[in-house]
Design an enzyme around this catalytic site. Structure first.
Site, short mmCIF file in Angstrom:
data_model
loop_
_atom_site.label_atom_id
_atom_site.label_comp_id
_atom_site.label_asym_id
_atom_site.label_seq_id
_atom_site.Cartn_x
_atom_site.Cartn_y
_atom_site.Cartn_z
N VAL A 5 36.88 42.75 41.46
CA VAL A 5 37.91 42.52 39.98
C VAL A 5 38.24 43.58 39.69
CG1 VAL A 5 38.63 40.35 38.08
CG2 VAL A 5 36.89 40.35 40.04
N PRO A 6 39.42 43.80 39.30
CA PRO A 6 40.14 44.82 38.27
C PRO A 6 39.75 44.54 37.52
CG PRO A 6 42.14 43.93 39.65
CD PRO A 6 40.91 43.21 40.11
N CYS A 7 38.99 44.97 36.80
CA CYS A 7 39.51 44.00 35.12
C CYS A 7 40.13 45.00 34.00
CB CYS A 7 38.00 44.00 34.48
SG CYS A 7 36.49 44.92 34.61
N HIS A 8 39.98 45.86 34.36
CA HIS A 8 41.09 47.45 33.73
C HIS A 8 41.90 46.64 33.57
CE1 HIS A 8 40.91 48.71 37.84
NE2 HIS A 8 42.05 49.14 37.23
#
Length: 104
Positions: free
Chosen positions: A55-58
């Site tokens: 998950v590209p939480c950035h």
DNA sequence: TATTTGACGATTT
DNA sequence: CAAATCGCCAAAT
């Protein structure tokens, strides 16, 4: 086991779909999942998330495009670095230029 | 079960 | 812009 997925899982699926160079806000994610007041729970779901979860939480920021002050794994500095590398514009050290990078 | 906490949002001061 | 305040709701204690 019920047919409905956890709110968390729905958040992950949505965040994974964010295209490169774009970002989403917590509130948008909550609304997209049919829970307009669950912005906090979105933040939690992502906090429980780990780097290796895919998950590209950035790419998730708060409603102003502000980076989380205590971003879990590396701090907002690392998050900013990643976003810049994806072509996201910043209006400030801690603010993403939403008018150009906010994914609908 | 009650209280506190929190990667939020919006408004007011 | 910073700080205070209120609303929201699940998870942690």
């Amino acid at each position: 086991m019920t047919t409905d997925f956890s709110f968390k899982e729905q958040v992950y699926e949505l965040v994974k779909k964010i295209p490169r160079g774009k970002v989403l806000t917590y509130g948008q994610i909550a609304q997209a999942l049919g829970r307009p007041r669950w912005s906090r729970q979105v933040g939690w779901a992502l906090h429980q998330n780990e780097e290796g979860s895919g998950v590209p939480c950035h790419r998730v920021v708060n409603r102003e495009g502000r980076l989380a002050p205590n971003f879990a794994f590396d701090g907002w500095k690392e998050q900013r670095r990643r976003l810049l590398e994806e072509g996201v514009e910043f209006s400030d050290e801690m603010h993403v230029d939403l008018s150009h990078s906010l994914q609908k």
